[in-house]
Design a protein around this motif. Sequence first.
Motif, PDB file in Angstrom:
ATOM      1  N   PRO A 181       0.857  -1.192   0.000  1.00  0.00           N
ATOM      2  CA  PRO A 181       0.000   0.000   0.000  1.00  0.00           C
ATOM      3  C   PRO A 181       0.892   1.241   0.000  1.00  0.00           C
ATOM      4  N   SER A 182       0.511   2.229  -0.749  1.00  0.00           N
ATOM      5  CA  SER A 182       1.318   3.442  -0.811  1.00  0.00           C
ATOM      6  C   SER A 182       0.412   4.659  -0.704  1.00  0.00           C
ATOM      7  N   GLN A 183       0.997   5.752  -0.321  1.00  0.00           N
ATOM      8  CA  GLN A 183       0.242   6.998  -0.225  1.00  0.00           C
ATOM      9  C   GLN A 183      -0.306   7.367  -1.604  1.00  0.00           C
ATOM     10  N   GLU A 184       0.507   7.194  -2.625  1.00  0.00           N
ATOM     11  CA  GLU A 184       0.073   7.504  -3.991  1.00  0.00           C
ATOM     12  C   GLU A 184      -1.121   6.640  -4.402  1.00  0.00           C
ATOM     13  N   GLY A 185      -1.073   5.346  -4.081  1.00  0.00           N
ATOM     14  CA  GLY A 185      -2.170   4.450  -4.419  1.00  0.00           C
ATOM     15  C   GLY A 185      -3.452   4.821  -3.701  1.00  0.00           C
ATOM     16  N   LEU A 186      -3.336   5.177  -2.419  1.00  0.00           N
ATOM     17  CA  LEU A 186      -4.523   5.554  -1.658  1.00  0.00           C
ATOM     18  C   LEU A 186      -5.122   6.867  -2.167  1.00  0.00           C
ATOM     19  N   ILE A 187      -4.276   7.797  -2.571  1.00  0.00           N
ATOM     20  CA  ILE A 187      -4.766   9.057  -3.146  1.00  0.00           C
ATOM     21  C   ILE A 187      -5.501   8.771  -4.450  1.00  0.00           C
ATOM     22  N   LYS A 188      -4.924   7.902  -5.282  1.00  0.00           N
ATOM     23  CA  LYS A 188      -5.583   7.549  -6.545  1.00  0.00           C
ATOM     24  C   LYS A 188      -6.920   6.858  -6.286  1.00  0.00           C
ATOM     25  N   ALA A 189      -6.968   5.999  -5.261  1.00  0.00           N
ATOM     26  CA  ALA A 189      -8.227   5.324  -4.924  1.00  0.00           C
ATOM     27  C   ALA A 189      -9.279   6.347  -4.498  1.00  0.00           C
ATOM     28  N   LEU A 190      -8.881   7.341  -3.720  1.00  0.00           N
ATOM     29  CA  LEU A 190      -9.827   8.381  -3.301  1.00  0.00           C
ATOM     30  C   LEU A 190     -10.335   9.187  -4.497  1.00  0.00           C
ATOM     31  N   LEU A 191      -9.461   9.450  -5.453  1.00  0.00           N
ATOM     32  CA  LEU A 191      -9.886  10.181  -6.652  1.00  0.00           C
ATOM     33  C   LEU A 191     -10.874   9.359  -7.483  1.00  0.00           C
ATOM     34  N   ILE A 192     -10.640   8.047  -7.564  1.00  0.00           N
ATOM     35  CA  ILE A 192     -11.580   7.169  -8.276  1.00  0.00           C
ATOM     36  C   ILE A 192     -12.910   7.129  -7.525  1.00  0.00           C
ATOM     37  N   TRP A 193     -12.856   7.041  -6.192  1.00  0.00           N
ATOM     38  CA  TRP A 193     -14.082   7.037  -5.399  1.00  0.00           C
ATOM     39  C   TRP A 193     -14.863   8.326  -5.618  1.00  0.00           C
ATOM     40  N   LYS A 194     -14.148   9.459  -5.663  1.00  0.00           N
ATOM     41  CA  LYS A 194     -14.797  10.757  -5.893  1.00  0.00           C
ATOM     42  C   LYS A 194     -15.502  10.770  -7.249  1.00  0.00           C
ATOM     43  N   ARG A 195     -14.822  10.258  -8.289  1.00  0.00           N
ATOM     44  CA  ARG A 195     -15.441  10.177  -9.614  1.00  0.00           C
ATOM     45  C   ARG A 195     -16.701   9.328  -9.563  1.00  0.00           C
ATOM     46  N   MET A 196     -16.608   8.196  -8.882  1.00  0.00           N
ATOM     47  CA  MET A 196     -17.742   7.292  -8.771  1.00  0.00           C
ATOM     48  C   MET A 196     -18.905   7.987  -8.065  1.00  0.00           C
ATOM     49  N   TYR A 197     -18.602   8.683  -6.989  1.00  0.00           N
ATOM     50  CA  TYR A 197     -19.627   9.376  -6.225  1.00  0.00           C
ATOM     51  C   TYR A 197     -20.289  10.456  -7.076  1.00  0.00           C
ATOM     52  N   GLU A 198     -19.487  11.218  -7.819  1.00  0.00           N
ATOM     53  CA  GLU A 198     -20.032  12.280  -8.663  1.00  0.00           C
ATOM     54  C   GLU A 198     -20.920  11.726  -9.774  1.00  0.00           C
ATOM     55  N   LYS A 199     -20.563  10.569 -10.321  1.00  0.00           N
ATOM     56  CA  LYS A 199     -21.366   9.952 -11.386  1.00  0.00           C
ATOM     57  C   LYS A 199     -22.639   9.319 -10.842  1.00  0.00           C
ATOM     58  N   SER A 200     -22.650   9.041  -9.538  1.00  0.00           N
ATOM     59  CA  SER A 200     -23.804   8.365  -8.954  1.00  0.00           C
ATOM     60  C   SER A 200     -24.979   9.308  -8.732  1.00  0.00           C
ATOM     61  N   GLY A 201     -24.728  10.607  -8.795  1.00  0.00           N
ATOM     62  CA  GLY A 201     -25.801  11.564  -8.566  1.00  0.00           C
ATOM     63  C   GLY A 201     -25.965  11.937  -7.111  1.00  0.00           C
ATOM     64  N   GLY A 202     -25.008  11.597  -6.265  1.00  0.00           N
ATOM     65  CA  GLY A 202     -25.070  11.985  -4.866  1.00  0.00           C
ATOM     66  C   GLY A 202     -25.636  10.902  -3.982  1.00  0.00           C
ATOM     67  N   PRO A 203     -25.978  11.279  -2.734  1.00  0.00           N
ATOM     68  CA  PRO A 203     -26.477  10.288  -1.782  1.00  0.00           C
ATOM     69  C   PRO A 203     -27.800   9.680  -2.240  1.00  0.00           C
ATOM     70  N   SER A 204     -27.989   8.423  -1.901  1.00  0.00           N
ATOM     71  CA  SER A 204     -29.253   7.759  -2.233  1.00  0.00           C
ATOM     72  C   SER A 204     -30.327   8.202  -1.243  1.00  0.00           C
ATOM     73  N   THR A 205     -31.549   7.855  -1.555  1.00  0.00           N
ATOM     74  CA  THR A 205     -32.661   8.242  -0.677  1.00  0.00           C
ATOM     75  C   THR A 205     -32.542   7.604   0.701  1.00  0.00           C
ATOM     76  N   GLY A 206     -31.790   6.544   0.838  1.00  0.00           N
ATOM     77  CA  GLY A 206     -31.588   5.899   2.132  1.00  0.00           C
ATOM     78  C   GLY A 206     -30.449   6.494   2.940  1.00  0.00           C
ATOM     79  N   HIS A 207     -29.692   7.433   2.355  1.00  0.00           N
ATOM     80  CA  HIS A 207     -28.552   8.045   3.033  1.00  0.00           C
ATOM     81  C   HIS A 207     -29.042   8.993   4.123  1.00  0.00           C
ATOM     82  N   PRO A 208     -28.407   9.006   5.313  1.00  0.00           N
ATOM     83  CA  PRO A 208     -28.859   9.868   6.421  1.00  0.00           C
ATOM     84  C   PRO A 208     -28.880  11.357   6.074  1.00  0.00           C
ATOM     85  N   GLN A 209     -28.028  11.784   5.139  1.00  0.00           N
ATOM     86  CA  GLN A 209     -27.971  13.190   4.789  1.00  0.00           C
ATOM     87  C   GLN A 209     -28.753  13.522   3.522  1.00  0.00           C
TER      88      GLN A 209
END
Length: 170
Positions: A140-168
């Motif tokens: 595991p590396s800092q660079e890999g974890l940063i890249k994973a967070l960037l991919i997660w951010k892309r995924m979240y943005e494409k998902s349209g935000g929190p689902s109706t079941g999300h607390p927020q």
Amino acid sequence: NKDASGEENKEKFHPKSNQPSESKRSRPNHHSHPQPNILHRLHHANQIHTLLSLLNIPCIEPAFTALIRLASRVGDWEKAEAYLDEAEQTDQCKPKLRMYSSLLKGYCEGLEVDVDEDGKHVDTGNVHDSVDAKKMERVPSQEGLIKALLIWKRMYEKSGGPSTGHPQFH
């Protein structure tokens, strides 16, 4: 049952015939052809993708997911992210979690890194930077974890935000 030498033949025969039971019959060997390794699969998948692109036939989500998984499995992160970019820009492709998961998993498990003479890790982020494969490790590396967070951010943005079941969810 005894064979020609007088030895007891322990082979089981089907009760209605004089043929060996199904478990003893010779079956066609479905593995007689060597299975292609992952690099061959990626090469063939790239060829199919290229052909479809030349014919202006867009890939759909399962095809992009397979391409991203293959590229991730061989550590070709640039190719995997290029497929992800293309998928996100293709109207016929509706991104799903599984399309992002290979990159997320790969980046979180670690990138290939060089190990110097003292055993310290020198993070290159690229599998192809080192010629001596014996001096490569997956950590595991800092660079890999940063890249994973960037991919997660892309995924979240494409998902349209929190689902109706999300607390927020508002």
